[in-house]
Design a protein around this motif. Structure first.
Motif, PDB file in Angstrom:
ATOM      1  N   SER A   1      43.154  67.118 120.108  1.00 39.03           N
ATOM      2  CA  SER A   1      42.287  67.517 121.216  1.00 39.03           C
ATOM      3  C   SER A   1      40.886  67.739 120.665  1.00 39.03           C
ATOM      4  N   GLY A   2      40.186  66.641 120.464  1.00 40.44           N
ATOM      5  CA  GLY A   2      38.812  66.717 119.981  1.00 40.44           C
ATOM      6  C   GLY A   2      38.684  66.822 118.480  1.00 40.44           C
ATOM      7  N   GLU A   3      39.818  66.774 117.746  1.00 40.97           N
ATOM      8  CA  GLU A   3      39.767  66.874 116.273  1.00 40.97           C
ATOM      9  C   GLU A   3      40.935  66.109 115.669  1.00 40.97           C
ATOM     10  N   ILE A   4      40.660  65.378 114.575  1.00 36.97           N
ATOM     11  CA  ILE A   4      41.718  64.644 113.876  1.00 36.97           C
ATOM     12  C   ILE A   4      41.684  65.047 112.408  1.00 36.97           C
ATOM     13  N   THR A   5      42.762  65.634 111.912  1.00 35.24           N
ATOM     14  CA  THR A   5      42.841  66.039 110.507  1.00 35.24           C
ATOM     15  C   THR A   5      43.639  65.011 109.711  1.00 35.24           C
ATOM     16  N   TYR A   6      43.503  65.102 108.396  1.00 37.59           N
ATOM     17  CA  TYR A   6      44.199  64.160 107.509  1.00 37.59           C
ATOM     18  C   TYR A   6      45.712  64.314 107.631  1.00 37.59           C
ATOM     19  N   SER A   7      46.185  65.557 107.676  1.00 38.28           N
ATOM     20  CA  SER A   7      47.631  65.794 107.781  1.00 38.28           C
ATOM     21  C   SER A   7      48.169  65.255 109.103  1.00 38.28           C
ATOM     22  N   ASP A   8      47.381  65.373 110.177  1.00 40.61           N
ATOM     23  CA  ASP A   8      47.794  64.817 111.466  1.00 40.61           C
ATOM     24  C   ASP A   8      47.915  63.300 111.377  1.00 40.61           C
ATOM     25  N   ALA A   9      46.910  62.672 110.759  1.00 35.77           N
ATOM     26  CA  ALA A   9      46.904  61.213 110.645  1.00 35.77           C
ATOM     27  C   ALA A   9      48.094  60.720 109.835  1.00 35.77           C
ATOM     28  N   ILE A  10      48.399  61.420 108.736  1.00 34.74           N
ATOM     29  CA  ILE A  10      49.554  61.062 107.905  1.00 34.74           C
ATOM     30  C   ILE A  10      50.836  61.119 108.726  1.00 34.74           C
ATOM     31  N   SER A  11      50.955  62.192 109.510  1.00 33.34           N
ATOM     32  CA  SER A  11      52.160  62.395 110.320  1.00 33.34           C
ATOM     33  C   SER A  11      52.279  61.358 111.428  1.00 33.34           C
TER      34      SER A  11
ATOM     35  N   MET B   1      34.112  53.053 113.378  1.00 33.30           N
ATOM     36  CA  MET B   1      34.952  54.148 113.882  1.00 33.30           C
ATOM     37  C   MET B   1      34.170  55.449 113.960  1.00 33.30           C
ATOM     38  N   LYS B   2      33.270  55.684 113.012  1.00 34.83           N
ATOM     39  CA  LYS B   2      32.429  56.889 113.060  1.00 34.83           C
ATOM     40  C   LYS B   2      31.573  56.904 114.319  1.00 34.83           C
ATOM     41  N   ASN B   3      30.993  55.755 114.634  1.00 30.27           N
ATOM     42  CA  ASN B   3      30.144  55.654 115.828  1.00 30.27           C
ATOM     43  C   ASN B   3      30.958  55.905 117.100  1.00 30.27           C
ATOM     44  N   ILE B   4      32.170  55.359 117.138  1.00 29.49           N
ATOM     45  CA  ILE B   4      33.022  55.541 118.316  1.00 29.49           C
ATOM     46  C   ILE B   4      33.423  57.007 118.458  1.00 29.49           C
ATOM     47  N   CYS B   5      33.822  57.629 117.350  1.00 31.39           N
ATOM     48  CA  CYS B   5      34.213  59.048 117.388  1.00 31.39           C
ATOM     49  C   CYS B   5      33.036  59.929 117.800  1.00 31.39           C
ATOM     50  N   SER B   6      31.859  59.573 117.335  1.00 29.79           N
ATOM     51  CA  SER B   6      30.658  60.321 117.718  1.00 29.79           C
ATOM     52  C   SER B   6      30.404  60.198 119.222  1.00 29.79           C
ATOM     53  N   THR B   7      30.578  58.995 119.757  1.00 29.49           N
ATOM     54  CA  THR B   7      30.393  58.766 121.192  1.00 29.49           C
ATOM     55  C   THR B   7      31.409  59.551 122.014  1.00 29.49           C
ATOM     56  N   LEU B   8      32.646  59.645 121.501  1.00 23.24           N
ATOM     57  CA  LEU B   8      33.721  60.348 122.199  1.00 23.24           C
ATOM     58  C   LEU B   8      33.734  61.850 121.903  1.00 23.24           C
ATOM     59  N   SER B   9      32.757  62.317 121.061  1.00 27.53           N
ATOM     60  CA  SER B   9      32.670  63.745 120.662  1.00 27.53           C
ATOM     61  C   SER B   9      33.956  64.211 119.997  1.00 27.53           C
ATOM     62  N   ILE B  10      34.470  63.381 119.088  1.00 23.24           N
ATOM     63  CA  ILE B  10      35.693  63.718 118.352  1.00 23.24           C
ATOM     64  C   ILE B  10      35.326  64.020 116.904  1.00 23.24           C
ATOM     65  N   ASP B  11      35.791  65.162 116.411  1.00 20.34           N
ATOM     66  CA  ASP B  11      35.549  65.562 115.026  1.00 20.34           C
ATOM     67  C   ASP B  11      36.670  64.978 114.156  1.00 20.34           C
ATOM     68  N   VAL B  12      36.309  64.132 113.215  1.00 18.74           N
ATOM     69  CA  VAL B  12      37.319  63.461 112.391  1.00 18.74           C
ATOM     70  C   VAL B  12      36.909  63.530 110.922  1.00 18.74           C
ATOM     71  N   GLU B  13      37.894  63.799 110.046  1.00 23.73           N
ATOM     72  CA  GLU B  13      37.623  63.871 108.609  1.00 23.73           C
ATOM     73  C   GLU B  13      37.400  62.466 108.055  1.00 23.73           C
ATOM     74  N   ASP B  14      36.524  62.371 107.043  1.00 18.17           N
ATOM     75  CA  ASP B  14      36.256  61.077 106.404  1.00 18.17           C
ATOM     76  C   ASP B  14      37.523  60.499 105.785  1.00 18.17           C
ATOM     77  N   LYS B  15      38.396  61.370 105.259  1.00 17.74           N
ATOM     78  CA  LYS B  15      39.645  60.908 104.644  1.00 17.74           C
ATOM     79  C   LYS B  15      40.523  60.181 105.663  1.00 17.74           C
ATOM     80  N   VAL B  16      40.440  60.632 106.933  1.00 23.82           N
ATOM     81  CA  VAL B  16      41.230  59.989 107.988  1.00 23.82           C
ATOM     82  C   VAL B  16      40.740  58.565 108.224  1.00 23.82           C
ATOM     83  N   LEU B  17      39.414  58.423 108.320  1.00 27.10           N
ATOM     84  CA  LEU B  17      38.834  57.099 108.559  1.00 27.10           C
ATOM     85  C   LEU B  17      39.133  56.156 107.394  1.00 27.10           C
ATOM     86  N   ASN B  18      39.064  56.670 106.157  1.00 36.32           N
ATOM     87  CA  ASN B  18      39.416  55.863 104.980  1.00 36.32           C
ATOM     88  C   ASN B  18      40.865  55.422 105.038  1.00 36.32           C
TER      89      ASN B  18
END
Length: 558
Positions: free
Chosen positions: A241-251, A199-216
């Protein structure tokens, strides 16, 4: 013509799900299945290819993807180390489905005997453009028994140009006759580490900033299925829009965050049922999925179990260091028995909630059971102790009845037989410790303060005596005589511990602990203590009354 052009343009602009975009194209790209891909590559390189394969394993582990890679690799014009090149006309034709020699069918919708008969009639024809005609039958366990019988005939005598790849999540439903004719490969769940890395590799390819807690979080909730993980990631990507936060993922995913779960479980431990029910109401009002919430609780209790029992819990659970410390603190306040019983309750609730029209009620019932669990465990322990006491009393009565029916001579003969030899007697005497009184007075308060340590000392000598003694409590100490009192409900325990063998263990253990020769006596709390002076006065008074009545010359005092 215009219609076709419009269709093509629409197709090119249509969004493709992440799990389809990033489906592995070679064996080397398949995650976590090296035990399978290495074998298949070797077979292709050595041209030692079977006619029937069975790919089994849980959903999203790469069964269909591996089957498609294999179908290209066996027909590739420029195979590289057993991998398809994906560049030759054959590979491209299979990828864009313009070559019809690789057929993928779903057994769930083509399960009848007529469907398999039609397939059997077609397989006899050689491939049009490829070396092998490959049939990939997904969810093959859905075939009817009659369809399996029809398929069996083809598997027994397959044409040289034919390869079957059967894929299933439930291999136990396949007839043994089918299993015995296939090379079986069992796909493992993809590890959390591999899922996160992909998932890290895919997010990097898509230029998406994602927290490690989200991926976990996503990895933990995918249950080892890469496809499920990418589907969850797809939801999160679509939300931001280019960023995924932990609170967003929870929601987005309907998952209850770790702090909320920790808080609910702590209220369960503290027996604060009101707060537990209010938290559940808050979770439901926020739109969280009840089934997912129960699974989150199960996962939490599972983590507590691992932390409580494993020396290296970090290797077995997927949580960050901050959460691990919170789990460690919470696990200190509960027993492993509580955790295991809690898991039983939650797993049962999960099963019931699947089929219930009122899953909230099932969840609330389970929460009440969990809150009352400590009381239940305490009651079970008391029942066990009571049963042990009853068993001990029964044995004592049986022994008493047995010895009471024997004559004195038989008892004497038995005593002589059981009497230890001189060497044995000397051995027993050497084991007994001689307690030298240091002259210091032992206070009752000291005994009370050290009582828990005294119990542990008795436990080290004999566990069943410890179990009986722990229900009593010191009530007095005078003249080297310690009196242990039992409450009215524990008469059985008092009777059992008063037997000579058990009383001797208590005397020896307590004397050894305080380095004094202490005589221990047992009584029921509420009974009037025996006063030796009063007993002597009563005896003398009774003798005087007898002498006065019969006369001094007639009565003889012995």
């Amino acid at each position: 013509i215009i219609y076709n052009i419009i269709n093509i343009n629409v197709g090119e602009n249509m969004y493709q799900a992440l799990y389809r975009q990033y489906r592995p194209k070679t064996f080397d790209e398949v995650l976590g299945q090296k035990h399978i891909t290495i074998t298949l590559k070797n077979q292709i390189q050595k041209e030692n290819i079977g006619h029937a394969y069975l790919f089994s394993g849980t959903r999203g582990t790469g069964k269909t993807s591996t089957a498609k890679i294999f179908s290209r690799a066996v027909n590739c014009l420029n195979s590289r180390d057993g991998n398809p090149c994906n560049e030759c006309e054959i590979c491209k034709g299979i990828l864009d489905e313009s070559i019809m020699d690789v057929i993928e069918m779903d057994a769930a919708s083509n399960r009848r005997i007529d469907d398999i008969r039609e397939l059997r009639d077609k397989v006899i024809y050689p491939p049009a453009r490829t070396k092998y005609k490959v049939y990939i039958i997904d969810e093959v366990h859905m075939l009817t028994p009659e369809a399996f019988n029809a398929l069996l005939k083809t598997l027994e005598e397959p044409p040289k140009h034919l390869i079957f790849i059967l894929a299933t999540t439930e291999p136990e439903k396949l007839p043994q006759t089918i299993l015995s004719r296939c090379q079986r490969f069992d796909f493992k769940r993809v590890t959390t580490k591999d899922i996160i890395e992909n998932m890290k590799n895919i997010c990097s390819t898509l230029s998406i900033d994602v927290e490690d807690k989200v991926l976990n979080l996503i990895a933990r909730n995918s249950d080892g299925a890469m496809r499920d993980a990418l589907s969850l990631l797809d939801q999160c990507v679509s939300f931001g829009s280019g960023e995924i936060t932990y609170s967003d993922a929870i929601s987005i995913l309907g998952i209850v965050n770790t702090d909320m779960i920790l808080n609910i479980v702590q209220n369960i431990i503290d027996k604060n049922l009101e707060n537990v029910l209010q938290s559940i109401d808050e979770v439901i009002q926020n739109g969280k999925d009840i089934h997912q919430f129960i699974k989150d609780l199960i996962n939490h209790f599972r983590n507590l179990m691992i932390i409580k029992t494993s020396k290296n819990p970090v290797d077995l659970i997927d949580i960050d260091e901050e959460s691990l410390n919170k789990y460690l603190n919470q696990s200190k306040n509960i027993s492993i028995g509580f955790i295991l019983r809690g898991l039983d309750i939650l797993v049962e609730a999960d099963e019931k909630a699947k089929w219930s029209t009122q899953p909230r009620v099932i969840l609330e019932m389970a929460s009440i059971q969990l809150t009352k669990l400590e009381e239940e465990l305490s009651l079970e322990e008391r029942v066990k102790r009571l049963e042990q006491g009853i068993k001990t009393e029964k044995v004592l009565k049986e022994e008493s009845a047995t010895y009471g029916n024997k004559s004195a001579e038989i008892r004497k003969e038995q005593t002589e037989k059981e009497k230890p030899t001189v060497d044995k007697q000397q051995e027993v005497q050497n084991k007994k410790e001689i307690y030298i009184d240091d002259g210091k007075e032992l206070q009752f308060e000291t005994i009370v303060n050290d009582w828990q340590n005294v119990l542990q000392a008795i436990k080290a000598i004999k566990v069943n005596v410890f179990a009986l003694l722990m229900e009593g409590e010191p009530i007095s100490y005078s003249g080297n005589v310690l009196t242990i009192g039992y409450k009215p409900d524990y008469g059985i325990h008092r009777a059992a511990i008063s037997t000579p063998a058990n009383a001797d263990v208590v005397n020896q253990g307590i004397s050894a602990y305080f380095k004094k020769n202490i005589d221990v006596r047992f009584t029921m709390i509420g009974d009037k203590p025996i006063d030796k002076k009063e007993e002597k006065d009563n005896k003398e008074k009774a003798i005087k009354e007898v002498i006065d009545f019969f006369g001094e010359n007639i009565v003889e005092i012995k």
